[in-house]
Write a protein that holds these residues in place. Structure first.
Motif, PDB file in Angstrom:
ATOM      1  N   HIS A  11       0.835  -1.198   0.000  1.00 12.36           N
ATOM      2  CA  HIS A  11       0.000   0.000   0.000  1.00 12.36           C
ATOM      3  C   HIS A  11       0.878   1.260   0.000  1.00 12.36           C
ATOM      4  CE1 HIS A  11      -3.484   2.451   0.714  1.00 12.36           C
ATOM      5  NE2 HIS A  11      -4.242   1.391   0.828  1.00 12.36           N
ATOM      6  N   SER A  12       0.519   2.248  -0.803  1.00  7.88           N
ATOM      7  CA  SER A  12       1.300   3.496  -0.866  1.00  7.88           C
ATOM      8  C   SER A  12       0.960   4.435   0.285  1.00  7.88           C
ATOM      9  CB  SER A  12       1.063   4.216  -2.189  1.00  7.88           C
ATOM     10  OG  SER A  12      -0.290   4.615  -2.305  1.00  7.88           O
ATOM     11  N   LYS A  13      -0.187   4.237   0.918  1.00  8.40           N
ATOM     12  CA  LYS A  13      -0.604   5.117   2.001  1.00  8.40           C
ATOM     13  C   LYS A  13      -0.076   4.587   3.330  1.00  8.40           C
ATOM     14  CE  LYS A  13      -4.664   7.306   3.983  1.00  8.40           C
ATOM     15  NZ  LYS A  13      -6.120   7.365   4.025  1.00  8.40           N
ATOM     16  N   GLN A  78       3.709  -0.251  -6.135  1.00  9.89           N
ATOM     17  CA  GLN A  78       2.764  -0.003  -5.050  1.00  9.89           C
ATOM     18  C   GLN A  78       1.333  -0.055  -5.569  1.00  9.89           C
ATOM     19  OE1 GLN A  78       4.484   3.820  -3.651  1.00  9.89           O
ATOM     20  NE2 GLN A  78       4.466   2.834  -1.646  1.00  9.89           N
ATOM     21  N   ASP A  79       0.407  -0.292  -4.648  1.00  9.29           N
ATOM     22  CA  ASP A  79      -1.021  -0.279  -4.953  1.00  9.29           C
ATOM     23  C   ASP A  79      -1.390  -1.230  -6.087  1.00  9.29           C
ATOM     24  OD1 ASP A  79      -1.473   1.676  -2.969  1.00  9.29           O
ATOM     25  OD2 ASP A  79      -0.867   3.242  -4.369  1.00  9.29           O
ATOM     26  N   SER A 102      -2.269   2.024   6.399  1.00 11.90           N
ATOM     27  CA  SER A 102      -3.049   2.994   5.623  1.00 11.90           C
ATOM     28  C   SER A 102      -4.195   3.605   6.430  1.00 11.90           C
ATOM     29  CB  SER A 102      -3.591   2.341   4.349  1.00 11.90           C
ATOM     30  OG  SER A 102      -4.440   1.256   4.667  1.00 11.90           O
TER      31      SER A 102
END
Length: 113
Positions: A11-13, A78-79, A102
């Motif tokens: 996850h990028s967050k 990512q994602d 996230s």
């Protein structure tokens, strides 16, 4: 020998304090070093080969997937849902861990393969 990790996702967050990441941890109990190759597979694109590490004799190595690049310099995306196939000439122990920060309530998932 091959090990399969079908459900990977980085996850990028992140929540700002802890970074979302994945790790493949390897335990080499052999009395010689081992080369480990990782190939990534995707739902909608060609596979990405060329990720490799060496794990010393009677050592452990924690591979942070957010820091890994293949021979072409391509990082793990990512994602993006993907699967990983881990290959090695000798018997090793693999543990996969995902840390998802996230949301304020962090989540961790881990499995020994």
């Amino acid at each position: 020998m091959k090990w399969y990790i079908p459900d990977c996702f980085w996850h990028s967050k992140s929540n700002g304090v802890f970074v979302s990441h994945e790790a493949i941890c390897i335990l080499n109990t052999n009395d010689t070093p081992v080369k480990v190759n990782i190939t990534l597979y995707f739902e909608d694109r060609d596979k990405l080969p060329g990720y490799s590490v060496e794990v010393g004799a009677e050592r452990t190595l924690h591979i942070r997937m957010d820091q890994l690049k293949n021979t072409d310099g391509t990082p793990v995306p990512q994602d993006t849902p993907y699967a990983a196939v881990v290959e090695c000439e000798k018997n090793i122990t693999i543990q996969y861990t995902r840390v998802d920060t996230s949301q304020p309530e962090m989540a961790i998932a881990t499995a020994i393969i």
